[in-house]
Design a protein around this motif. Structure first.
Motif, short mmCIF file in Angstrom:
data_model
loop_
_atom_site.label_atom_id
_atom_site.label_comp_id
_atom_site.label_asym_id
_atom_site.label_seq_id
_atom_site.Cartn_x
_atom_site.Cartn_y
_atom_site.Cartn_z
N ARG A 1 69.19 49.55 39.86
CA ARG A 1 70.58 50.01 39.84
C ARG A 1 70.68 51.54 39.76
O ARG A 1 71.52 52.15 40.40
CB ARG A 1 71.34 49.41 38.65
CG ARG A 1 71.43 47.90 38.65
CD ARG A 1 72.45 47.42 37.61
NE ARG A 1 72.26 48.04 36.30
CZ ARG A 1 71.48 47.52 35.34
NH1 ARG A 1 70.79 46.41 35.57
NH2 ARG A 1 71.39 48.12 34.17
N ALA A 2 69.83 52.13 38.90
CA ALA A 2 69.99 53.55 38.57
C ALA A 2 68.99 54.47 39.23
O ALA A 2 69.13 55.69 39.15
CB ALA A 2 69.91 53.72 37.05
N GLY A 3 67.97 53.91 39.85
CA GLY A 3 66.93 54.74 40.44
C GLY A 3 65.83 55.05 39.44
O GLY A 3 66.00 54.89 38.23
N THR A 4 64.69 55.52 39.96
CA THR A 4 63.53 55.80 39.11
C THR A 4 63.40 57.29 38.89
O THR A 4 63.34 58.07 39.86
CB THR A 4 62.25 55.27 39.79
OG1 THR A 4 62.36 53.86 39.98
CG2 THR A 4 61.02 55.57 38.93
N PRO A 5 63.35 57.74 37.64
CA PRO A 5 63.16 59.19 37.38
C PRO A 5 61.77 59.62 37.83
O PRO A 5 60.77 58.95 37.56
CB PRO A 5 63.31 59.29 35.86
CG PRO A 5 63.00 57.92 35.33
CD PRO A 5 63.46 56.97 36.39
N LEU A 6 61.71 60.75 38.53
CA LEU A 6 60.45 61.25 39.05
C LEU A 6 59.91 62.43 38.25
O LEU A 6 58.75 62.83 38.41
CB LEU A 6 60.62 61.67 40.52
CG LEU A 6 61.10 60.56 41.45
CD1 LEU A 6 61.28 61.10 42.87
CD2 LEU A 6 60.13 59.38 41.44
N ALA A 7 60.75 63.00 37.38
CA ALA A 7 60.35 64.12 36.53
C ALA A 7 61.10 63.99 35.21
O ALA A 7 62.16 63.35 35.15
CB ALA A 7 60.68 65.45 37.20
N PRO A 8 60.58 64.57 34.12
CA PRO A 8 61.26 64.46 32.83
C PRO A 8 62.73 64.88 32.85
O PRO A 8 63.57 64.25 32.21
CB PRO A 8 60.44 65.37 31.92
CG PRO A 8 59.07 65.32 32.50
CD PRO A 8 59.29 65.26 34.00
N ALA A 9 63.04 65.91 33.62
CA ALA A 9 64.43 66.38 33.67
C ALA A 9 65.38 65.32 34.21
O ALA A 9 66.57 65.31 33.88
CB ALA A 9 64.51 67.65 34.52
N ASP A 10 64.87 64.40 35.04
CA ASP A 10 65.72 63.35 35.61
C ASP A 10 66.24 62.40 34.53
O ASP A 10 67.24 61.70 34.75
CB ASP A 10 64.94 62.54 36.65
CG ASP A 10 64.53 63.37 37.85
OD1 ASP A 10 65.15 64.44 38.07
OD2 ASP A 10 63.60 62.95 38.56
N LEU A 11 65.57 62.36 33.37
CA LEU A 11 65.99 61.42 32.31
C LEU A 11 67.40 61.71 31.80
O LEU A 11 68.10 60.81 31.32
CB LEU A 11 65.00 61.48 31.14
CG LEU A 11 63.59 60.96 31.43
CD1 LEU A 11 62.66 61.29 30.26
CD2 LEU A 11 63.61 59.45 31.67
#
Length: 301
Positions: free
Chosen positions: A173-183
């Protein structure tokens, strides 16, 4: 010896909150236990227990008496254990730990210890908050993370890896974070004491990143945070011990594996005066030997 038995009976009634439960442990009639505790109260001239039809609760005097009396019982048990040639331990051992560590790390490994010492009563006190171990007569506590300032002593037994995880349904649903900042763009599930903003720290190839996050959902137990994440409520940070089963069965997946998060120390903590207890030291030695390199995701500390 009758007086010692009475003190032991009172201790068990106080901890169990039940005359009948204590009576079953000692193989006595409930009426006999009730009478012996009543005689103890009469001799002290103080009411130790408040009795109702629903519960048995310590009075203030009862709690104070228990806190002062139990170390004496523990010292007596240690004296007996120290001269017992068989090496078998007897008496009562109270061990405190988080619910997750109890259910997923200690309990599955406990059988050999209890079989080796069949007359030792091991009482596991599970609580994700920091306990008043002196007041609750805990002989040794296992704690993950930094220890608070205290008058007790501690022994590092291992370190455990912290991981970032989420359910596949949430990531769909939300997508996968690829870097810490994406959290910062995701829903966060917080564990104990996580109602306030938390800082998650990462490191990769010498680069250090700190992300301040506000939980959208939080719970007062580690197991609760893992369950929330597995239910698709968001991303959580937890130990590998807490979520290994969910990673194995696919209900959770690990995120940002190329970024290292700080390992957490796992300490055996002895409240003031308890580090000399033979049963407590024996139990810690057993757990250390059981863990070794077998603790998945952990490295011996």
């Amino acid at each position: 010896m009758k007086d010692i038995l009475t003190l032991r009976l009172y201790s068990r009634v106080a901890h169990l909150g039940s005359f009948s439960a204590a009576a079953r442990e000692f193989g006595l009639a409930q009426s006999q236990v009730s009478r012996m505790v009543a005689d103890l109260e009469a001799g002290l001239g103080a009411r130790l227990l408040s009795r109702t039809t629903r519960a048995v609760v310590m009075t203030e005097a009862g709690a104070e008496f228990l806190a002062r009396m139990e170390p004496i019982l523990a010292a007596l048990e240690d004296a007996e254990n120290s001269v017992r040639e068989s090496g078998e331990l007897r008496g009562l051992l109270r061990v405190g730990m988080t619910t997750t560590m109890g259910l997923r790390v200690v309990m599955p490994r406990l059988a050999p210890f209890t079989e080796r010492h069949p007359r030792l009563h091991v009482e596991l006190v599970l609580d994700d908050r920091w306990q008043d171990m002196v007041r609750e007569a805990v002989d040794v506590g296992f704690r993950v993370g930094a220890l608070p300032d205290s008058s007790g002593t501690s022994k590092l037994i291992t370190t455990i890896q912290r991981v970032i995880v989420a359910a596949p349904s949430y990531l769909d649903r939300a997508g996968t974070p690829l870097a810490p900042a994406d959290l910062s763009h995701h829903r966060i599930v917080g564990g104990p004491a996580a109602t306030l903003a938390a800082s998650w720290r990462f490191e990769r190839d010498g680069e250090k990143v700190t992300v301040d996050l506000q939980p959208n959902v939080s719970t007062n137990t580690i197991a609760g945070a893992v369950a929330c994440a597995a239910g698709g409520l968001g991303i959580t940070s937890t130990t590998i011990w807490a979520c290994q089963q969910e990673l194995d069965n696919g209900s959770l997946v690990r995120l940002l594996p190329e970024w290292k998060t700080a390992d957490l120390p796992v300490n055996a903590y002895f409240p003031l005066g308890r580090s000399t207890r033979k049963v407590a030291r024996a139990f810690v030695d057993f757990i250390v030997a059981e863990l070794g390199t077998d603790a998945r995701g952990a490295t011996p500390g």
